[in-house]
Design a protein around this motif. Structure first.
Motif, PDB file in Angstrom:
ATOM      1  N   THR A   9      42.061  35.199  39.685  1.00 46.55           N
ATOM      2  CA  THR A   9      42.704  34.094  38.978  1.00 46.55           C
ATOM      3  C   THR A   9      44.102  34.524  38.563  1.00 46.55           C
ATOM      4  O   THR A   9      44.272  35.491  37.813  1.00 46.55           O
ATOM      5  CB  THR A   9      41.876  33.690  37.738  1.00 46.55           C
ATOM      6  OG1 THR A   9      40.538  33.390  38.158  1.00 46.55           O
ATOM      7  CG2 THR A   9      42.472  32.471  37.066  1.00 46.55           C
ATOM      8  N   HIS A  10      45.097  33.814  39.064  1.00 48.66           N
ATOM      9  CA  HIS A  10      46.505  34.117  38.826  1.00 48.66           C
ATOM     10  C   HIS A  10      47.180  32.820  38.385  1.00 48.66           C
ATOM     11  O   HIS A  10      46.630  31.741  38.582  1.00 48.66           O
ATOM     12  CB  HIS A  10      47.130  34.643  40.128  1.00 48.66           C
ATOM     13  CG  HIS A  10      48.519  35.157  39.982  1.00 48.66           C
ATOM     14  ND1 HIS A  10      49.611  34.388  40.288  1.00 48.66           N
ATOM     15  CD2 HIS A  10      48.991  36.359  39.569  1.00 48.66           C
ATOM     16  CE1 HIS A  10      50.708  35.106  40.070  1.00 48.66           C
ATOM     17  NE2 HIS A  10      50.351  36.304  39.627  1.00 48.66           N
ATOM     18  N   THR A  11      48.360  32.914  37.818  1.00 50.98           N
ATOM     19  CA  THR A  11      49.057  31.702  37.389  1.00 50.98           C
ATOM     20  C   THR A  11      49.392  30.786  38.565  1.00 50.98           C
ATOM     21  O   THR A  11      49.575  29.588  38.382  1.00 50.98           O
ATOM     22  CB  THR A  11      50.353  32.038  36.632  1.00 50.98           C
ATOM     23  OG1 THR A  11      51.179  32.844  37.457  1.00 50.98           O
ATOM     24  CG2 THR A  11      50.063  32.755  35.330  1.00 50.98           C
ATOM     25  N   THR A  12      49.463  31.332  39.774  1.00 53.77           N
ATOM     26  CA  THR A  12      49.766  30.525  40.956  1.00 53.77           C
ATOM     27  C   THR A  12      48.529  29.850  41.545  1.00 53.77           C
ATOM     28  O   THR A  12      48.650  29.032  42.447  1.00 53.77           O
ATOM     29  CB  THR A  12      50.423  31.380  42.051  1.00 53.77           C
ATOM     30  OG1 THR A  12      49.530  32.432  42.417  1.00 53.77           O
ATOM     31  CG2 THR A  12      51.739  31.948  41.581  1.00 53.77           C
ATOM     32  N   GLY A  13      47.345  30.214  41.070  1.00 54.94           N
ATOM     33  CA  GLY A  13      46.128  29.598  41.576  1.00 54.94           C
ATOM     34  C   GLY A  13      44.941  30.538  41.518  1.00 54.94           C
ATOM     35  O   GLY A  13      45.026  31.653  41.015  1.00 54.94           O
ATOM     36  N   LYS A  14      43.837  30.042  42.055  1.00 52.18           N
ATOM     37  CA  LYS A  14      42.607  30.834  42.098  1.00 52.18           C
ATOM     38  C   LYS A  14      42.298  31.144  43.554  1.00 52.18           C
ATOM     39  O   LYS A  14      42.331  30.264  44.410  1.00 52.18           O
ATOM     40  CB  LYS A  14      41.460  30.055  41.458  1.00 52.18           C
ATOM     41  CG  LYS A  14      40.213  30.861  41.296  1.00 52.18           C
ATOM     42  CD  LYS A  14      39.194  30.148  40.442  1.00 52.18           C
ATOM     43  CE  LYS A  14      38.000  31.055  40.235  1.00 52.18           C
ATOM     44  NZ  LYS A  14      37.070  30.499  39.279  1.00 52.18           N
ATOM     45  N   TYR A  15      42.009  32.401  43.814  1.00 51.74           N
ATOM     46  CA  TYR A  15      41.749  32.874  45.173  1.00 51.74           C
ATOM     47  C   TYR A  15      40.357  33.491  45.220  1.00 51.74           C
ATOM     48  O   TYR A  15      39.915  34.109  44.259  1.00 51.74           O
ATOM     49  CB  TYR A  15      42.800  33.912  45.588  1.00 51.74           C
ATOM     50  CG  TYR A  15      44.211  33.432  45.360  1.00 51.74           C
ATOM     51  CD1 TYR A  15      44.845  32.642  46.302  1.00 51.74           C
ATOM     52  CD2 TYR A  15      44.898  33.753  44.191  1.00 51.74           C
ATOM     53  CE1 TYR A  15      46.142  32.179  46.089  1.00 51.74           C
ATOM     54  CE2 TYR A  15      46.195  33.299  43.970  1.00 51.74           C
ATOM     55  CZ  TYR A  15      46.801  32.514  44.915  1.00 51.74           C
ATOM     56  OH  TYR A  15      48.069  32.054  44.700  1.00 51.74           O
ATOM     57  N   THR A  16      39.696  33.333  46.349  1.00 52.77           N
ATOM     58  CA  THR A  16      38.353  33.872  46.513  1.00 52.77           C
ATOM     59  C   THR A  16      38.299  34.693  47.789  1.00 52.77           C
ATOM     60  O   THR A  16      38.676  34.221  48.856  1.00 52.77           O
ATOM     61  CB  THR A  16      37.313  32.742  46.580  1.00 52.77           C
ATOM     62  OG1 THR A  16      37.424  31.942  45.408  1.00 52.77           O
ATOM     63  CG2 THR A  16      35.907  33.296  46.671  1.00 52.77           C
ATOM     64  N   LEU A  17      37.839  35.919  47.646  1.00 56.00           N
ATOM     65  CA  LEU A  17      37.655  36.826  48.776  1.00 56.00           C
ATOM     66  C   LEU A  17      36.164  36.962  49.053  1.00 56.00           C
ATOM     67  O   LEU A  17      35.408  37.367  48.173  1.00 56.00           O
ATOM     68  CB  LEU A  17      38.140  38.219  48.384  1.00 56.00           C
ATOM     69  CG  LEU A  17      39.513  38.684  48.756  1.00 56.00           C
ATOM     70  CD1 LEU A  17      39.883  39.863  47.900  1.00 56.00           C
ATOM     71  CD2 LEU A  17      39.548  39.068  50.179  1.00 56.00           C
ATOM     72  N   ASP A  18      35.726  36.604  50.233  1.00 54.22           N
ATOM     73  CA  ASP A  18      34.330  36.843  50.602  1.00 54.22           C
ATOM     74  C   ASP A  18      34.166  38.310  50.948  1.00 54.22           C
ATOM     75  O   ASP A  18      34.961  38.868  51.702  1.00 54.22           O
ATOM     76  CB  ASP A  18      33.924  35.989  51.805  1.00 54.22           C
ATOM     77  CG  ASP A  18      33.632  34.555  51.432  1.00 54.22           C
ATOM     78  OD1 ASP A  18      33.108  34.322  50.327  1.00 54.22           O
ATOM     79  OD2 ASP A  18      33.916  33.668  52.249  1.00 54.22           O
ATOM     80  N   VAL A  19      33.143  38.933  50.410  1.00 53.48           N
ATOM     81  CA  VAL A  19      32.863  40.338  50.688  1.00 53.48           C
ATOM     82  C   VAL A  19      31.744  40.391  51.718  1.00 53.48           C
ATOM     83  O   VAL A  19      30.652  39.881  51.488  1.00 53.48           O
ATOM     84  CB  VAL A  19      32.455  41.094  49.401  1.00 53.48           C
ATOM     85  CG1 VAL A  19      32.133  42.542  49.717  1.00 53.48           C
ATOM     86  CG2 VAL A  19      33.550  40.998  48.352  1.00 53.48           C
ATOM     87  N   LYS A  20      32.040  40.999  52.856  1.00 54.02           N
ATOM     88  CA  LYS A  20      31.031  41.124  53.903  1.00 54.02           C
ATOM     89  C   LYS A  20      29.966  42.125  53.478  1.00 54.02           C
ATOM     90  O   LYS A  20      30.227  43.011  52.661  1.00 54.02           O
ATOM     91  CB  LYS A  20      31.683  41.558  55.211  1.00 54.02           C
ATOM     92  CG  LYS A  20      32.628  40.521  55.757  1.00 54.02           C
ATOM     93  CD  LYS A  20      33.268  40.988  57.037  1.00 54.02           C
ATOM     94  CE  LYS A  20      34.253  39.946  57.521  1.00 54.02           C
ATOM     95  NZ  LYS A  20      34.991  40.372  58.690  1.00 54.02           N
TER      96      LYS A  20
END
Length: 75
Positions: A9-20
């Protein structure tokens, strides 16, 4: 084994990384290296061959959480 995601979560948006499967420790190590100025970014390849780059400056100024991936049910 539960599947995991990294929520950024950053001021520019929310990002999600899938972990294999089996790569949680590697992602944690890369996060640590980015936060300690030992690595410039985390680069992740998507399912269709695209690349996602998460620069260390973005990561340093973000709230990062490792969470269980929500299960999707199909009926």
């Amino acid at each position: 084994m539960n599947k995991k995601i990294v929520s950024i979560t950053h001021t520019t948006g929310k990002y999600t990384l899938d972990v294999k499967d089996g790569q949680l420790k590697e992602i944690q190590e890369q996060l640590d290296r980015c936060l300690n100025n030992e690595q410039a970014a985390i680069v992740v390849k998507g399912e269709k061959g695209e690349q996602f780059i998460y620069p260390s400056d973005l990561l340093k100024n973000s709230f990062i959480a490792i969470l269980d991936k929500p299960e999707t049910h199909t009926f």
